[in-house]
Structure formats: C-alpha cells, structure tokens
Design a protein around this motif. Sequence first.
Motif, PDB file in Angstrom:
ATOM      1  N   GLY A  67       0.801  -1.218   0.000  1.00 25.60           N
ATOM      2  CA  GLY A  67       0.000   0.000   0.000  1.00 25.60           C
ATOM      3  C   GLY A  67       0.829   1.260   0.000  1.00 25.60           C
ATOM      4  O   GLY A  67       0.565   2.192  -0.760  1.00 25.60           O
ATOM      5  N   ILE A  68       1.838   1.328   0.875  1.00 22.22           N
ATOM      6  CA  ILE A  68       2.728   2.495   0.928  1.00 22.22           C
ATOM      7  C   ILE A  68       4.184   2.076   0.780  1.00 22.22           C
ATOM      8  O   ILE A  68       5.090   2.815   1.148  1.00 22.22           O
ATOM      9  N   GLY A  69       4.395   0.895   0.261  1.00 20.24           N
ATOM     10  CA  GLY A  69       5.741   0.385   0.038  1.00 20.24           C
ATOM     11  C   GLY A  69       5.648  -0.973  -0.610  1.00 20.24           C
ATOM     12  O   GLY A  69       4.571  -1.594  -0.662  1.00 20.24           O
ATOM     13  N   LEU A  70       6.782  -1.445  -1.118  1.00 21.76           N
ATOM     14  CA  LEU A  70       6.772  -2.696  -1.853  1.00 21.76           C
ATOM     15  C   LEU A  70       6.462  -3.870  -0.945  1.00 21.76           C
ATOM     16  O   LEU A  70       5.574  -4.672  -1.209  1.00 21.76           O
ATOM     17  N   TYR A  71       7.184  -3.987   0.173  1.00 19.10           N
ATOM     18  CA  TYR A  71       6.969  -5.100   1.081  1.00 19.10           C
ATOM     19  C   TYR A  71       7.615  -4.774   2.428  1.00 19.10           C
ATOM     20  O   TYR A  71       8.520  -3.942   2.510  1.00 19.10           O
ATOM     21  N   LEU A  72       7.119  -5.418   3.480  1.00 21.37           N
ATOM     22  CA  LEU A  72       7.717  -5.286   4.799  1.00 21.37           C
ATOM     23  C   LEU A  72       8.773  -6.366   4.942  1.00 21.37           C
ATOM     24  O   LEU A  72       8.455  -7.553   4.973  1.00 21.37           O
ATOM     25  N   ASN A  73      10.036  -5.954   5.032  1.00 24.12           N
ATOM     26  CA  ASN A  73      11.138  -6.909   5.086  1.00 24.12           C
ATOM     27  C   ASN A  73      11.413  -7.301   6.533  1.00 24.12           C
ATOM     28  O   ASN A  73      12.428  -6.958   7.118  1.00 24.12           O
ATOM     29  N   PHE A  74      10.453  -8.014   7.117  1.00 20.49           N
ATOM     30  CA  PHE A  74      10.600  -8.416   8.519  1.00 20.49           C
ATOM     31  C   PHE A  74       9.892  -9.744   8.727  1.00 20.49           C
ATOM     32  O   PHE A  74       8.838  -9.819   9.346  1.00 20.49           O
ATOM     33  N   LYS A  75      10.483 -10.801   8.186  1.00 25.90           N
ATOM     34  CA  LYS A  75       9.877 -12.118   8.305  1.00 25.90           C
ATOM     35  C   LYS A  75      10.313 -12.794   9.598  1.00 25.90           C
ATOM     36  O   LYS A  75      11.001 -12.216  10.435  1.00 25.90           O
ATOM     37  N   ARG A  76       9.902 -14.038   9.747  1.00 21.34           N
ATOM     38  CA  ARG A  76      10.037 -14.757  11.010  1.00 21.34           C
ATOM     39  C   ARG A  76      11.450 -14.730  11.575  1.00 21.34           C
ATOM     40  O   ARG A  76      11.665 -14.551  12.760  1.00 21.34           O
ATOM     41  N   ASN A  77      12.443 -14.918  10.711  1.00 25.11           N
ATOM     42  CA  ASN A  77      13.817 -15.048  11.188  1.00 25.11           C
ATOM     43  C   ASN A  77      14.634 -13.762  11.088  1.00 25.11           C
ATOM     44  O   ASN A  77      15.819 -13.758  11.401  1.00 25.11           O
ATOM     45  N   ASN A  78      14.007 -12.676  10.629  1.00 26.82           N
ATOM     46  CA  ASN A  78      14.729 -11.408  10.572  1.00 26.82           C
ATOM     47  C   ASN A  78      14.987 -10.882  11.974  1.00 26.82           C
ATOM     48  O   ASN A  78      14.255 -11.192  12.921  1.00 26.82           O
ATOM     49  N   THR A  79      16.014 -10.070  12.110  1.00 28.47           N
ATOM     50  CA  THR A  79      16.412  -9.578  13.424  1.00 28.47           C
ATOM     51  C   THR A  79      16.412  -8.061  13.456  1.00 28.47           C
ATOM     52  O   THR A  79      16.427  -7.396  12.424  1.00 28.47           O
ATOM     53  N   ARG A  80      16.427  -7.540  14.674  1.00 27.50           N
ATOM     54  CA  ARG A  80      16.412  -6.093  14.867  1.00 27.50           C
ATOM     55  C   ARG A  80      17.822  -5.570  15.038  1.00 27.50           C
ATOM     56  O   ARG A  80      18.641  -6.205  15.691  1.00 27.50           O
ATOM     57  N   ALA A  81      18.073  -4.408  14.462  1.00 23.44           N
ATOM     58  CA  ALA A  81      19.366  -3.746  14.645  1.00 23.44           C
ATOM     59  C   ALA A  81      19.095  -2.338  15.167  1.00 23.44           C
ATOM     60  O   ALA A  81      19.477  -1.330  14.569  1.00 23.44           O
ATOM     61  N   LEU A  82      18.399  -2.286  16.282  1.00 20.31           N
ATOM     62  CA  LEU A  82      17.966  -1.024  16.871  1.00 20.31           C
ATOM     63  C   LEU A  82      19.103  -0.324  17.606  1.00 20.31           C
ATOM     64  O   LEU A  82      19.879  -0.957  18.317  1.00 20.31           O
ATOM     65  N   LEU A  83      19.184   0.979  17.430  1.00 22.69           N
ATOM     66  CA  LEU A  83      19.998   1.843  18.281  1.00 22.69           C
ATOM     67  C   LEU A  83      19.042   2.770  19.018  1.00 22.69           C
ATOM     68  O   LEU A  83      18.187   3.402  18.400  1.00 22.69           O
ATOM     69  N   TYR A  84      19.164   2.827  20.321  1.00 18.77           N
ATOM     70  CA  TYR A  84      18.266   3.694  21.081  1.00 18.77           C
ATOM     71  C   TYR A  84      18.637   5.165  20.884  1.00 18.77           C
ATOM     72  O   TYR A  84      19.808   5.505  20.680  1.00 18.77           O
ATOM     73  N   PRO A  85      17.647   6.060  20.954  1.00 13.30           N
ATOM     74  CA  PRO A  85      17.943   7.496  20.851  1.00 13.30           C
ATOM     75  C   PRO A  85      18.932   7.940  21.916  1.00 13.30           C
ATOM     76  O   PRO A  85      18.881   7.491  23.068  1.00 13.30           O
ATOM     77  N   THR A  86      19.833   8.817  21.510  1.00  7.53           N
ATOM     78  CA  THR A  86      20.808   9.395  22.440  1.00  7.53           C
ATOM     79  C   THR A  86      20.514  10.861  22.736  1.00  7.53           C
ATOM     80  O   THR A  86      20.901  11.379  23.784  1.00  7.53           O
ATOM     81  N   ASP A  87      19.844  11.543  21.818  1.00  5.27           N
ATOM     82  CA  ASP A  87      19.554  12.974  21.947  1.00  5.27           C
ATOM     83  C   ASP A  87      18.086  13.192  21.592  1.00  5.27           C
ATOM     84  O   ASP A  87      17.676  12.881  20.465  1.00  5.27           O
ATOM     85  N   THR A  88      17.307  13.735  22.533  1.00  9.95           N
ATOM     86  CA  THR A  88      15.874  13.881  22.309  1.00  9.95           C
ATOM     87  C   THR A  88      15.404  15.288  22.679  1.00  9.95           C
ATOM     88  O   THR A  88      16.125  16.051  23.315  1.00  9.95           O
ATOM     89  N   PHE A  89      14.175  15.601  22.268  1.00 11.06           N
ATOM     90  CA  PHE A  89      13.586  16.899  22.624  1.00 11.06           C
ATOM     91  C   PHE A  89      12.112  16.706  22.956  1.00 11.06           C
ATOM     92  O   PHE A  89      11.474  15.768  22.497  1.00 11.06           O
ATOM     93  N   ASN A  90      11.564  17.598  23.785  1.00  9.92           N
ATOM     94  CA  ASN A  90      10.155  17.516  24.159  1.00  9.92           C
ATOM     95  C   ASN A  90       9.446  18.850  24.015  1.00  9.92           C
ATOM     96  O   ASN A  90       8.427  19.102  24.653  1.00  9.92           O
ATOM     97  N   THR A  91       9.999  19.709  23.159  1.00  8.69           N
ATOM     98  CA  THR A  91       9.385  21.000  22.873  1.00  8.69           C
ATOM     99  C   THR A  91       8.725  20.947  21.497  1.00  8.69           C
ATOM    100  O   THR A  91       8.760  19.920  20.818  1.00  8.69           O
ATOM    101  N   ASP A  92       8.129  22.044  21.070  1.00  9.48           N
ATOM    102  CA  ASP A  92       7.467  22.066  19.764  1.00  9.48           C
ATOM    103  C   ASP A  92       8.459  21.921  18.619  1.00  9.48           C
ATOM    104  O   ASP A  92       8.151  21.306  17.594  1.00  9.48           O
ATOM    105  N   LYS A  93       9.643  22.501  18.789  1.00  9.05           N
ATOM    106  CA  LYS A  93      10.651  22.387  17.728  1.00  9.05           C
ATOM    107  C   LYS A  93      12.042  22.453  18.319  1.00  9.05           C
ATOM    108  O   LYS A  93      12.254  22.926  19.439  1.00  9.05           O
TER     109      LYS A  93
END
Length: 556
Positions: free
Chosen positions: A137-163
């Motif tokens: 619908g908004i992309g060709l395919y979701l490349n995350f099948k049963r055996n795929n793994t995550r390579a997440l890096l957590y945010p290090t710098d964040t903000f909580n204001t409007d901009k």
Amino acid sequence: MNHTEEFNKQIITVIPGIHCAIGYGIANSILVEGIDGNIIIDTLESREGAIELHKDFQAISSKPVVAIIYTHNHADHVFGAEVLAGDNVKNVKVYSHSTTRKIIDTAMSVVQSINFQRSARQFGTYLTEADGHINSGIGLYLNFKRNNTRALLYPTDTFNTDKWALTIAGREFVLYHAPGETDDQIVIHMPKEKVLFAADNIYKSFPNIYAIRGTTTRNAIQWASSLDLMRNLRPEYLIPSHTKPISGEDYIHEVITNYRDGIQFVHDQTVRFMNKGLTPDEIVGNKLIQLPDHLQVHPYLQQFYGTVDWSVRAIFDQYLGWFSGKTSDLNPDSPIVRAQNLIRLGGGNEKVFEMAKIAYSEQKYQWCLELTEALTLYPEDANVSDIIQLQVLSLQNLASVQTSAPARNWYLTKSLEIQGLMDVKPVAERRVQSILKSALNSSLMLLPVSLDNKKANGVNQLILFHVNDTDEHFSIHVRNEIADIKWKWPENIHSNDVDMIVEVNKEETWKQLIAGVKSPILAHLNGEIITKTGDEQTNSTGGIKLKTFLDMFSEQ
C-alpha cells in the motif's frame, strides 16, 4: 489493484546531497550528506533489510554516518539503524522525540506476539507474487519475516518541545513535533534547502487513521493540525517516509491542503452522524460518508492503504468506545452460540452450507464468508474440508476486489492460514532477543501480561530483587492471580511478608532468566544469583523456588 509504480527499488537524488531510497522495504530511508559526515533519516525495518541499502549509500558517499534521526517509533523506521550506522556505530548520535524510546520498548514487550501476527497479515509479509501479493500500500513489502532480526539503536539525543533547531555535520535542521500517524511523529525541515521530510504524516494514499494490524485511533484533528504546520513551511521539496518525493512549492501546498481536508472531512462527518445516534455499521453500511468529488479523485487520497470506512469506525471508537449504541451489541452471545443459532435458523448445517454455496454463486462473498465461518465454529457432522475450501474461495474473491493493500493482504494471508499452508507466528528467538536487548524496566513490563492466572490461583508471594551491577531494586508480588511489579522495594515491609530476596549479579543474568535461556537452578548453583529469606538468611533451595515462581509466567 495496481499501485506498484511507486515502489521499484531506486535511490532518488532529490537535490545534490540529499538522496531518498525507495523500495528497499516498506519505508524510505534518506541519506543527507554533511560536510564531515552523513546523516540518515529513518533506517528500514530489519538488520537484513538494511544491509543492501548500507552498501548502496556507501557507494554514494563513504563519509562516516555521524547521526541518525528517527521520525517516529514504527519498526520500519528504526530496526535497521545499527547496520546503516556502519563502522561508526559506537559514536553515532541518534535523534528523536523524547517519547520515542518508551513507545518502542512498549511495542517490543507487551504486545509483540499478536502485533507480529497481525502485521504479517496486513502487510502480506509471507505472501509471494504467486499468492497474489502486489505491495503493502505504501511500500513494496515489509522486510521483517520470522527469522529477521532487529538492529535497533536507542535514541541518544531527544527533545520535548514544539521544535528543535540543530546543526549536524554542517547541515541545519529544524525538528518539529508533529503528531499524526503516531504521537511521537516529527517532521524535519532544512530551511536553507527548502526541503521538508514529512515522515508518515503524508504519503500517496488515504491515511491510516486506524491500522488493521491493531493500533489506537490516530487523532484526526491533531493530524490535520500537523499538516497545517507543514504546509505553512512552504517547502519546495517534500520527502515522505513512504512513496516518492515531490517538488514545487505550490503543488506541495495544494497536496498537503487536500490531504488535511480529507482527514478533517471524514472526522467531521463521522461526528455529525454519531450525534444523530447512528452506529458505525449504519454509517459505513449505508455509505453515508464519501469524500467530496475533488478529494475522491485526488491521487494522494486513493484508498490504497487506509480507508474511509475504517477511519469512520476508528473515530467512532475514539469518542464513544466499543459499544455501538445498538442494544443487542451490549452483551452479545459468544461466537459459538451465535454460530449455533444461525445454523439452527438456517435449518441445519447441510442447508446452511447450501446457502453458502448459493451466496458464492451469486458473488455475495461477504455473506458466504460469514456463513462458512459459522459452520467452522459449529461444524457438527458437516464436511469441514468442503467448508474450508468454500471459505478460501470467498476470501480470495474478496481480496480481488480490494483497493486497499492491507485488506487484500489480510484476506489472502488468512486464506492460506486456514488451509494450513502458512503459520504466521514469530519464532521464540525473537522474543528472547527483544528481552535481552531491552532496558530492564521494559523487560519487567512483559511479566504481568504473561502471568498464567490459573497457575497463580491461590498464590500470594512477594519476592524482592536487587541487581548488583546496576544497583537497581524491584519487587514482584504475585497475589490473587495478578503480578504487581514495583520499581523499588516496598517501604516499611516486615520480613515475614517477604518470601524471598534475590541478589542477581548482573542485569544480563536477570534478562536471561525471564527470557528462559538460563535456568534459575543453575544460576543459583553457579553463584550468579544468591537467594535469602525475608530476614536476610541464605536460602539453599532458592533456585528451585525461583524457578517455580517464574514458571507461573506462561511465556517462560
């Protein structure tokens, strides 16, 4: 449905130094070349999916990646980060809104199993071209099948204001909090270049105000307000996180205006009919809400992804909850009882099956599906294989008339599942990896929703835990078939009320215990945990007791 022209794999250079990768997965990833390093905006949905893109981005620019920006928490935007960071993974800064990490951790823990299954159906993750898959619908395919793994890096710098205005590798960015498809959504403006990265707040399809994979309703008025912010920036280049970039200040302004008007129209008309006392079925079934002609034909409001009908139901639920207002919906019979009553009304299984076949021959596929679902719930002496085959045919025909890719993918996936040709479940290793890589408090969130209440019946046990390497304290109290977890030890507690104190040598050990990859008994024997009674006396049988305690959590 044919919506494939958007998604051929390619990297589009929007302007010199800004490159948008399309078709490597369901989402886009953007490379912004800086003076002394590169910036990546969004990172695809898995380690495996990001590998090829990393090579292609390196071919464009071999400068180190110094920053990654997450536009929001969705898996297809964050789970390839470690790969795209490349050799600089230990030093890369990761920017996001301040709420993004918490939302990621929640999604990775408490609902990950059902979310995986429903997402696979919505996106057609396991479907092939031979099965009828076209795209998501908004992309060709979701490349995350049963055996795929995550390579997440957590945010290090964040903000909580409007901009938040910042300079990265000589490039100027302004990050705006712009809640829409998610509450943590940010859009990114490069004012000098007049480029706006739109995240998931706009794509070339009617928006997903509700996603059938299972989400809370996206706030339509809040989304429209964020689109107002975006159009008022008057960008010359708009780069969505799904579908192709577009250019031209006036054209972009017109596209965003119509997009926000489409969202507001569906919201306002839904509320209008709600206030008249109509139920969701009446509003949708009588087709009372159809986009105005100029929006109906707009290329950015075609219902390839979200649909008007799903949005109506979601907006109703957002304001009034699950109860439609129809009295018979207040305490409905169970599905099996309803199936039984329907079959009796129809004259028995054989006659209802004949009615289902007639419905199919008359192309009343929805009615055929409902009848065959009732028959499979209450089959009696019916030929179940014949019922399933007819149900499969009705699902396939329903799929063939869908404009929305998620609807089509769901029907086709279910048709394969009920035939036993597809098993849409995450492997156990995925849950294990989620726990091992999550923060300690996130791993604890998984326990209450994993408690087998039957095993916990009659149990009243309080265990205090201390993790030595992080000096963190928490307690787990299983009582009256619930698990009450506190992120500190209860104050003024008497030793007689404590069943056991557990000293855990490392945070990693605790995660291994609840992930089920380490035995509490062996950990106790090896000295990785030390158990004591409530009055701090060493407990030699503590490993066995801890195992019995953790066994109450059904996912162990």
